[in-house]
Design a protein around this motif. Structure first.
Motif, PDB file in Angstrom:
ATOM      1  N   ALA A 198     -17.354  16.606  31.975  1.00  0.00           N
ATOM      2  CA  ALA A 198     -16.368  17.140  31.029  1.00  0.00           C
ATOM      3  C   ALA A 198     -15.508  18.217  31.682  1.00  0.00           C
ATOM      4  O   ALA A 198     -14.280  18.210  31.533  1.00  0.00           O
ATOM      5  N   ARG A 201     -13.005  16.663  34.253  1.00  0.00           N
ATOM      6  CA  ARG A 201     -11.922  15.946  33.571  1.00  0.00           C
ATOM      7  C   ARG A 201     -10.923  16.937  32.959  1.00  0.00           C
ATOM      8  O   ARG A 201      -9.710  16.776  33.079  1.00  0.00           O
ATOM      9  N   GLU A 202     -11.454  17.972  32.298  1.00  0.00           N
ATOM     10  CA  GLU A 202     -10.574  18.952  31.643  1.00  0.00           C
ATOM     11  C   GLU A 202      -9.722  19.683  32.680  1.00  0.00           C
ATOM     12  O   GLU A 202      -8.507  19.836  32.513  1.00  0.00           O
ATOM     13  N   ASP A 232     -17.527   8.239  27.815  1.00  0.00           N
ATOM     14  CA  ASP A 232     -17.617   9.693  28.043  1.00  0.00           C
ATOM     15  C   ASP A 232     -16.414  10.158  28.861  1.00  0.00           C
ATOM     16  O   ASP A 232     -15.818  11.199  28.572  1.00  0.00           O
ATOM     17  N   HIS A 236     -13.760  12.884  27.505  1.00  0.00           N
ATOM     18  CA  HIS A 236     -13.549  14.156  28.198  1.00  0.00           C
ATOM     19  C   HIS A 236     -12.101  14.337  28.641  1.00  0.00           C
ATOM     20  O   HIS A 236     -11.732  15.414  29.104  1.00  0.00           O
ATOM     21  N   SER A 237     -11.286  13.285  28.546  1.00  0.00           N
ATOM     22  CA  SER A 237      -9.914  13.351  29.070  1.00  0.00           C
ATOM     23  C   SER A 237      -8.850  13.432  27.981  1.00  0.00           C
ATOM     24  O   SER A 237      -7.953  14.276  28.048  1.00  0.00           O
TER      25      SER A 237
END
Ligand SMILES: [Zn+2]
Length: 376
Positions: A198, A201-202, A232, A236-237
Motif C-alpha cells: 500500500a 503504491r501510494e 490489492d 492501493h492505487s
C-alpha cells in the motif's frame, strides 16, 4: 479534436462511466483494448473489430521497433494505417516484455539492455529510446518505460522498481513537454508500480500525479500473484489517482478480473487472454469458461455458443468439428475461438457500461463472480 477524459459518473475508487476523447475518435469507458502486439491480432480480422464494438487497440512499441522497424511503419502510413484501424491506438513501451525475458536483460538506471528478438545483438532500450520510438510510431497514447518487478511481493525489489520508475518517469515527462506536450498529437500515461504494498503504491501514485500525466496506468499486476493480490494492487492505487483522468489496468484480464477492477475504479484494460485462451481451446460464456478439448464436446453439433451473434458462432460450425480441427492444428478453430472470446469480452464491457447506467452493475458483477470465481 484533442485529448481529454470526461467522467460522467463515479468516484476515484468506485465504478465509473466516462468518455476518452482522442484524435482518432471517442472511446466509451470502461473499455477493453484488444492486443495486437506486432500490429496484428491473432485471429480476428481488422474489419470485424468495429462491428464487434471495439473502440481502441493496443500494440507493442518494442516488438514493432524490432520488426518491421519505425521507419517501415512510417512508410506503411503510420501505426493506424499499418493496422488498418482508424480508431485510437495505445502502445506499450516494451518494458513488460523485457522483464518477462529477464534472463537476457540487463537493467540499471540508464535503461535496459535487451537481446534483439529478430536480429540478435543487444538493444539499449532507454527512456529516451522508448519515447522516440513511440513518437515515431504515432499512437494516440504512449506508455512510459517503467520497471516491472519480477515478484510483486518482494519489498526490496518493489521499492527499487518504484525508485527507477519515478526516475525514468521524470525524464520521459520532460521529453514529452519539450516536444510540445499533448498538443503534438500524442498523450502520455504514467505507470503506478508498487507491487502488493500500500505505501509503495501510494508513494508512486502521488509522485506521478505531481508530474501531471495525461492519464495513469497501474502496472506490475497479473504477473502470477493471484486474483486477490491483484485486487490489492488496484485497491492501493486508485484512491490516489485524480478522479478526472483515465486509469488503465495493464495486462488484465479475465471476466472476473474485469468486473472486479471496474468496481474499484478502472476505466481501461488490455489483455491477450481472449485470443490466447481461444488458441488453447477455451470458450468464454456466461456460465463460465468451457474447454473444447474436453471429450464431452467431441460429438456436440451445437455452435460454440448457441445464440451468440458473433461471426464465429454465426457460421454454425459445430463444437465437435472445431474440437477435431484444434487437435489437427487447423488454422480456423483458433481464429474462430479467438474471435468469439474477444466478442464476449467487448460485449461484457458494453453490458458493464449499460449496467452502470441503469443501476444493475452489482447484479452483473455477482453473476460473473458466480460463473468465473472457481472456473477462471
Ligand atoms: Zn460467439
Amino acid at each position: 479534436m484533442s485529448f481529454r477524459f470526461q467522467l460522467h459518473q463515479g468516484t476515484a475508487d468506485g465504478p465509473r462511466l466516462g468518455t476518452l476523447q482522442t484524435w482518432h475518435g471517442n472511446v466509451d469507458t470502461p473499455t477493453f483494448m484488444p492486443v495486437a502486439t506486432r500490429g496484428m491480432l491473432r485471429g480476428p480480422w481488422p474489419d470485424r473489430l468495429r462491428p464487434m464494438g471495439v473502440e481502441m487497440m493496443l500494440a507493442n512499441s518494442f516488438h514493432l521497433f524490432a520488426r518491421p522497424g519505425v521507419e517501415t511503419v512510417q512508410k506503411l502510413g503510420g501505426i493506424h494505417n499499418m493496422m488498418a484501424w482508424d480508431g485510437p491506438v495505445l502502445t506499450d513501451s516494451g518494458g513488460f516484455q523485457a522483464f518477462s525475458l529477464a534472463a537476457i536483460s540487463k537493467l540499471d538506471d540508464q535503461g535496459l539492455k535487451i537481446e534483439h528478438p529478430v536480429h540478435g545483438g543487444i538493444v539499449d532500450w532507454t527512456p529516451q529510446v522508448a519515447f522516440d520510438v513511440q513518437a515515431g510510431l504515432g499512437p494516440d497514447v504512449a506508455m512510459l518505460l517503467d520497471e516491472c518487478p519480477a515478484d510483486p511481493r518482494d519489498l526490496d525489489l518493489v521499492s527499487g522498481a518504484v525508485r527507477r520508475t519515478l526516475l525514468w518517469a521524470r525524464q520521459q515527462r520532460d521529453l514529452h513537454e519539450k516536444a510540445g506536450g499533448v498538443d503534438r498529437g500524442q498523450a502520455q500515461f504514467g505507470i503506478v508500480q508498487g507491487g502488493v504494498f500500500a505505501e509503495q503504491r501510494e508513494h508512486c501514485a502521488k509522485e506521478l500525479c505531481a508530474m501531471d500525466f495525461d492519464g495513469y496506468a497501474i502496472g506490475g499486476v497479473s504477473v502470477g500473484e493471484g486474483h486477490d493480490a491483484m485486487m490489492d494492487g488496484v485497491n492501493h492505487s486508485t484512491p490516489h489517482l485524480p478522479v478526472d483522468k483515465s486509469r488503465y489496468l495493464m495486462g488484465v484480464g479475465t471476466p472476473l478480473d474485469l468486473v472486479e477492477s471496474v468496481a474499484r475504479g478502472i476505466d481501461m484494460f488490455d489483455c491477450v487472454y481472449p485470443t490466447r485462451s481461444g488458441r488453447f481451446g477455451t470458450i468464454l460464456t456466461d456460465e463460465g469458461a468451457l474447454h473444447l478439448h474436453n471429450a464431452r464436446f467431441a460429438e456436440d453439433p451445437r455452435p460454440l455458443v448457441p445464440g451468440c451473434p458473433c461471426d464465429a458462432c454465426a457460421t454454425g460450425v459445430p463444437r465437435g468439428a472445431l474440437r477435431a480441427g484444434l487437435k489437427s492444428k487447423e488454422l480456423l478453430p483458433p481464429s474462430m475461438l479467438a474471435h468469439h472470446n474477444l466478442h464476449y469480452l467487448v460485449s461484457l464491457m458494453q453490458r458493464i457500461r449499460e449496467s452502470l447506467r441503469d443501476g444493475s452493475f452489482e447484479a452483473l458483477r455477482a453473476a460473473i463472480r458466480k460463473a468465473y470465481l472457481k472456473k477462471s
